[in-house]
Write an enzyme that holds these catalytic residues in place. Structure first.
Site, PDB file in Angstrom:
ATOM      1  N   TYR A 155      29.161  34.811  25.867  1.00  0.00           N
ATOM      2  CA  TYR A 155      29.311  34.710  27.319  1.00  0.00           C
ATOM      3  C   TYR A 155      28.246  33.769  27.927  1.00  0.00           C
ATOM      4  CZ  TYR A 155      33.158  37.919  27.710  1.00  0.00           C
ATOM      5  OH  TYR A 155      34.429  38.470  27.623  1.00  0.00           O
ATOM      6  N   ARG A 207      29.505  30.330  27.328  1.00  0.00           N
ATOM      7  CA  ARG A 207      30.563  30.005  28.266  1.00  0.00           C
ATOM      8  C   ARG A 207      30.000  29.788  29.672  1.00  0.00           C
ATOM      9  NH1 ARG A 207      34.875  34.586  27.771  1.00  0.00           N
ATOM     10  NH2 ARG A 207      35.870  33.371  29.427  1.00  0.00           N
ATOM     11  N   VAL A 219      37.340  33.396  35.251  1.00  0.00           N
ATOM     12  CA  VAL A 219      36.050  34.031  35.544  1.00  0.00           C
ATOM     13  C   VAL A 219      35.022  32.977  35.976  1.00  0.00           C
ATOM     14  CG1 VAL A 219      36.505  35.982  34.009  1.00  0.00           C
ATOM     15  CG2 VAL A 219      35.391  33.935  33.071  1.00  0.00           C
ATOM     16  N   HIS A 276      39.928  39.157  37.099  1.00  0.00           N
ATOM     17  CA  HIS A 276      39.282  39.436  35.801  1.00  0.00           C
ATOM     18  C   HIS A 276      37.770  39.268  35.858  1.00  0.00           C
ATOM     19  CE1 HIS A 276      43.395  38.448  33.781  1.00  0.00           C
ATOM     20  NE2 HIS A 276      43.362  39.661  34.295  1.00  0.00           N
ATOM     21  N   CYS A 318      24.427  45.547  35.356  1.00  0.00           N
ATOM     22  CA  CYS A 318      23.889  46.579  34.461  1.00  0.00           C
ATOM     23  C   CYS A 318      24.996  47.570  34.092  1.00  0.00           C
ATOM     24  CB  CYS A 318      22.754  47.322  35.175  1.00  0.00           C
ATOM     25  SG  CYS A 318      22.145  48.730  34.237  1.00  0.00           S
ATOM     26  N   CYS A 369      23.561  51.264  35.583  1.00  0.00           N
ATOM     27  CA  CYS A 369      23.507  51.606  37.020  1.00  0.00           C
ATOM     28  C   CYS A 369      24.420  50.721  37.868  1.00  0.00           C
ATOM     29  CB  CYS A 369      22.063  51.491  37.527  1.00  0.00           C
ATOM     30  SG  CYS A 369      21.452  49.797  37.638  1.00  0.00           S
ATOM     31  N   CYS A 384      18.089  45.844  32.326  1.00  0.00           N
ATOM     32  CA  CYS A 384      18.072  45.987  33.789  1.00  0.00           C
ATOM     33  C   CYS A 384      16.638  46.268  34.272  1.00  0.00           C
ATOM     34  CB  CYS A 384      18.998  47.149  34.156  1.00  0.00           C
ATOM     35  SG  CYS A 384      18.970  47.624  35.885  1.00  0.00           S
ATOM     36  N   GLY A 428      48.888  26.913  35.376  1.00  0.00           N
ATOM     37  CA  GLY A 428      48.030  26.925  34.188  1.00  0.00           C
ATOM     38  C   GLY A 428      47.774  28.289  33.620  1.00  0.00           C
ATOM     39  N   ALA A 436      47.616  20.150  35.338  1.00  0.00           N
ATOM     40  CA  ALA A 436      47.429  20.604  36.729  1.00  0.00           C
ATOM     41  C   ALA A 436      46.699  19.566  37.575  1.00  0.00           C
ATOM     42  CB  ALA A 436      46.654  21.917  36.713  1.00  0.00           C
TER      43      ALA A 436
HETATM   44  C1  BV8 Z   1      44.602  46.772  31.891  1.00  0.00           C
HETATM   45  C2  BV8 Z   1      38.111  38.156  31.338  1.00  0.00           C
HETATM   46  C3  BV8 Z   1      44.897  49.046  32.460  1.00  0.00           C
HETATM   47  C4  BV8 Z   1      37.358  38.218  30.040  1.00  0.00           C
HETATM   48  C5  BV8 Z   1      40.460  38.457  30.722  1.00  0.00           C
HETATM   49  C6  BV8 Z   1      50.421  45.552  25.316  1.00  0.00           C
HETATM   50  C7  BV8 Z   1      49.684  45.708  24.175  1.00  0.00           C
HETATM   51  C8  BV8 Z   1      48.292  45.794  24.195  1.00  0.00           C
HETATM   52  C9  BV8 Z   1      47.611  45.716  25.387  1.00  0.00           C
HETATM   53  C10 BV8 Z   1      48.364  45.549  26.512  1.00  0.00           C
HETATM   54  C11 BV8 Z   1      49.749  45.480  26.504  1.00  0.00           C
HETATM   55  N1  BV8 Z   1      50.166  45.313  27.787  1.00  0.00           N
HETATM   56  C12 BV8 Z   1      49.099  45.278  28.578  1.00  0.00           C
HETATM   57  C13 BV8 Z   1      48.002  45.421  27.800  1.00  0.00           C
HETATM   58  C14 BV8 Z   1      46.670  45.463  28.175  1.00  0.00           C
HETATM   59  C15 BV8 Z   1      46.011  44.097  28.188  1.00  0.00           C
HETATM   60  C16 BV8 Z   1      46.874  42.893  27.884  1.00  0.00           C
HETATM   61  O1  BV8 Z   1      47.495  42.338  28.774  1.00  0.00           O
HETATM   62  N2  BV8 Z   1      46.911  42.443  26.647  1.00  0.00           N
HETATM   63  C17 BV8 Z   1      47.717  41.288  26.329  1.00  0.00           C
HETATM   64  C18 BV8 Z   1      46.973  40.360  25.433  1.00  0.00           C
HETATM   65  C19 BV8 Z   1      49.030  41.759  25.745  1.00  0.00           C
HETATM   66  N3  BV8 Z   1      45.542  44.002  29.526  1.00  0.00           N
HETATM   67  C20 BV8 Z   1      44.395  44.619  29.844  1.00  0.00           C
HETATM   68  O2  BV8 Z   1      43.699  45.244  29.048  1.00  0.00           O
HETATM   69  C21 BV8 Z   1      44.003  44.524  31.302  1.00  0.00           C
HETATM   70  N4  BV8 Z   1      43.670  45.823  31.786  1.00  0.00           N
HETATM   71  O3  BV8 Z   1      45.726  46.650  31.486  1.00  0.00           O
HETATM   72  O4  BV8 Z   1      44.106  47.901  32.504  1.00  0.00           O
HETATM   73  C22 BV8 Z   1      44.445  49.735  31.219  1.00  0.00           C
HETATM   74  C23 BV8 Z   1      43.232  50.387  31.266  1.00  0.00           C
HETATM   75  C24 BV8 Z   1      42.827  51.089  30.131  1.00  0.00           C
HETATM   76  C25 BV8 Z   1      43.615  51.079  28.958  1.00  0.00           C
HETATM   77  C26 BV8 Z   1      44.826  50.346  28.933  1.00  0.00           C
HETATM   78  C27 BV8 Z   1      45.237  49.668  30.060  1.00  0.00           C
HETATM   79  C28 BV8 Z   1      42.767  43.662  31.453  1.00  0.00           C
HETATM   80  C29 BV8 Z   1      43.103  42.241  31.113  1.00  0.00           C
HETATM   81  C30 BV8 Z   1      41.920  41.342  31.486  1.00  0.00           C
HETATM   82  C31 BV8 Z   1      41.324  40.709  30.243  1.00  0.00           C
HETATM   83  N5  BV8 Z   1      40.283  39.753  30.610  1.00  0.00           N
HETATM   84  N6  BV8 Z   1      39.472  37.635  31.113  1.00  0.00           N
HETATM   85  C32 BV8 Z   1      36.933  36.852  29.570  1.00  0.00           C
HETATM   86  O5  BV8 Z   1      37.263  35.832  30.201  1.00  0.00           O
HETATM   87  O6  BV8 Z   1      36.225  36.809  28.534  1.00  0.00           O
HETATM   88  S1  BV8 Z   1      41.990  37.802  30.442  1.00  0.00           S
HETATM   89  C33 BV8 Z   1      41.784  36.229  29.771  1.00  0.00           C
HETATM   90  O7  BV8 Z   1      42.929  35.934  29.026  1.00  0.00           O
HETATM   91  C34 BV8 Z   1      41.714  35.141  30.808  1.00  0.00           C
HETATM   92  O8  BV8 Z   1      41.094  35.567  31.987  1.00  0.00           O
HETATM   93  C35 BV8 Z   1      43.159  34.739  31.039  1.00  0.00           C
HETATM   94  O9  BV8 Z   1      43.649  35.298  32.212  1.00  0.00           O
HETATM   95  C36 BV8 Z   1      43.892  35.394  29.918  1.00  0.00           C
HETATM   96  C37 BV8 Z   1      44.708  34.465  29.117  1.00  0.00           C
HETATM   97  O10 BV8 Z   1      43.803  33.399  28.624  1.00  0.00           O
HETATM   98  P1  BV8 Z   1      44.384  31.883  28.403  1.00  0.00           P
HETATM   99  O11 BV8 Z   1      45.651  31.996  27.640  1.00  0.00           O
HETATM  100  O12 BV8 Z   1      43.409  30.871  28.030  1.00  0.00           O
HETATM  101  O13 BV8 Z   1      44.645  31.493  29.776  1.00  0.00           O
HETATM  102  P2  BV8 Z   1      45.986  31.492  30.272  1.00  0.00           P
HETATM  103  O14 BV8 Z   1      46.756  32.711  29.962  1.00  0.00           O
HETATM  104  O15 BV8 Z   1      45.732  31.251  31.650  1.00  0.00           O
HETATM  105  O16 BV8 Z   1      46.693  30.262  29.370  1.00  0.00           O
HETATM  106  C38 BV8 Z   1      46.282  28.923  29.485  1.00  0.00           C
HETATM  107  C39 BV8 Z   1      47.561  28.240  29.958  1.00  0.00           C
HETATM  108  O17 BV8 Z   1      47.220  27.033  30.555  1.00  0.00           O
HETATM  109  C40 BV8 Z   1      48.500  27.931  28.798  1.00  0.00           C
HETATM  110  O18 BV8 Z   1      49.828  28.265  29.165  1.00  0.00           O
HETATM  111  C41 BV8 Z   1      48.342  26.416  28.633  1.00  0.00           C
HETATM  112  O19 BV8 Z   1      49.568  25.806  28.242  1.00  0.00           O
HETATM  113  C42 BV8 Z   1      48.038  25.990  30.042  1.00  0.00           C
HETATM  114  N7  BV8 Z   1      47.245  24.767  30.189  1.00  0.00           N
HETATM  115  C43 BV8 Z   1      46.249  24.312  29.396  1.00  0.00           C
HETATM  116  N8  BV8 Z   1      45.761  23.164  29.919  1.00  0.00           N
HETATM  117  C44 BV8 Z   1      46.442  22.914  31.061  1.00  0.00           C
HETATM  118  C45 BV8 Z   1      47.402  23.931  31.237  1.00  0.00           C
HETATM  119  N9  BV8 Z   1      48.257  23.938  32.278  1.00  0.00           N
HETATM  120  C46 BV8 Z   1      48.160  22.953  33.185  1.00  0.00           C
HETATM  121  N10 BV8 Z   1      47.258  21.948  33.093  1.00  0.00           N
HETATM  122  C47 BV8 Z   1      46.399  21.897  32.053  1.00  0.00           C
HETATM  123  N11 BV8 Z   1      45.522  20.881  31.969  1.00  0.00           N
HETATM  124 ZN    ZN Z   2      20.485  49.385  35.697  1.00  0.00          ZN
END
Ligand code: BV8
Ligand code: ZN
Length: 254
Positions: A67, A70, A103, A119, A127, A130, A155, A195, A239
């Protein structure tokens, strides 16, 4: 840009426009997306396996180092023409809601006044004990390409372990931004999906909610996604090229 004239009219008369962005909007600023292969220290991990509470518990130095690397990249990057076009759009439509999965702070640095971060924010670590924000101005790494394991800081208030200010897989999204995002997606007249691979839930459901609500929906992506056949207009391309053109054609400067 071939936007059908009746769609142009619909967009021009849209009272509420939503812009929903994913990592693809920051790709041309040099910030890797989740799809991009990891490099160096993290080559053998996919982003999804690092962005979890379990990974941080298991190896805090590996995850915190990732992180900080990044965050270094974000601070060394600049907003691109897509971020700037979105910021300009806010002044040309009656109401604009900007929702991001990213992010980084490039929307803010491009001048977007209000950004709903679903996200979390990599520049706001806090922290894990806390919850207080950890005010660390500069990343602990000297250079964006310096890759190291780094012990997370402690912290100053309670000695708890500092964690990245992002929402990990398996963690809930922040309530207020999520509620505002759902309300905007359901009530808007036009929804621009920029995107994102539309894989991560529940964020990916926002575009579907706008489609169900019969908003005019436009997708901009360099690749195909599951939304290609569902949106009103699918624009294939980077984009930073497509967005300025779309904004200039539909919402030209007064
Ligand atoms: C939740 C922060 C309730 C961290 C991120 C089924 C199975 C297993 C799990 C799940 C499921 N269904 C839902 C889930 C849960 C899970 C999930 O969705 N899993 C997925 C993988 C299936 N979701 C969660 O856990 C969420 N919470 O559901 O809470 C809960 C609570 C407790 C227990 C269960 C459920 C939380 C999700 C948040 C995760 N954190 N980010 C960090 O950044 O380190 S998400 C992270 O990945 C990014 O923020 C982004 O949003 C996401 C995808 O990443 P990328 O693919 O890179 O980005 P993106 O999707 O935007 O794709 C890039 C695109 O851009 C591509 O299409 C590419 O072609 C295009 N591109 C590239 N260059 C260009 C372009 N387009 C235009 N111009 C360009 N130049
Ligand atoms: Zn603290």
């Amino acid at each position: 840009m071939d936007v059908p004239s009746e769609l142009i009219q619909r967009l021009k008369s849209a009272g509420h426009v939503v812009v929903f962005t994913g990592a693809g909007v920051s790709a041309e600023s040099g910030i890797p997306t989740f799809r991009d292969r990891q490099t160096g220290l993290w080559t053998n991990f996919d982003a999804q396996s690092l962005a979890t509470p379990e990974a941080f518990e298991r190896d805090p130095a590996l995850v915190w180092g990732w992180y900080e690397w990044r965050r270094c990249r974000v601070l060394a990057s600049e907003p691109n023409a897509a971020h700037r076009a979105i910021a300009a759009l806010a002044g040309r439509v009656r109401r604009l809601t900007l929702i991001t999965q990213n992010v980084d702070d490039l929307h803010e640095r491009a001048g977007s006044p209000e950004v709903l971060h679903l996200h979390g924010r990599i520049c706001q670590p806090y922290c894990s004990a806390c919850g207080r924000e950890h005010a660390v101005a500069r990343p602990q790494l000297p250079e964006p390409d310096d890759e190291r394991r780094l012990e997370p800081p402690r912290c100053v208030h309670c000695g708890g372990r500092i964690r990245p200010g992002v929402v990990w897989f398996g963690e809930c999204l922040p309530r207020r931004p999520w509620e505002q995002a759902v309300e905007a997606a359901r009530g808007c007249d036009a929804f621009l999906c920029i995107g994102t691979s539309s894989v991560v839930e529940p964020a990916a459901g926002l575009t579907r909610a706008a489609i169900v609500a019969r908003a005019a929906t436009i997708q901009v992506n360099i690749d195909a996604t599951c939304l290609d056949e569902l949106v009103t207009l699918n624009l294939r391309g980077p984009a930073a090229t497509m967005l300025p053109r779309l904004v200039a054609e539909v919402w030209p400067e007064a």
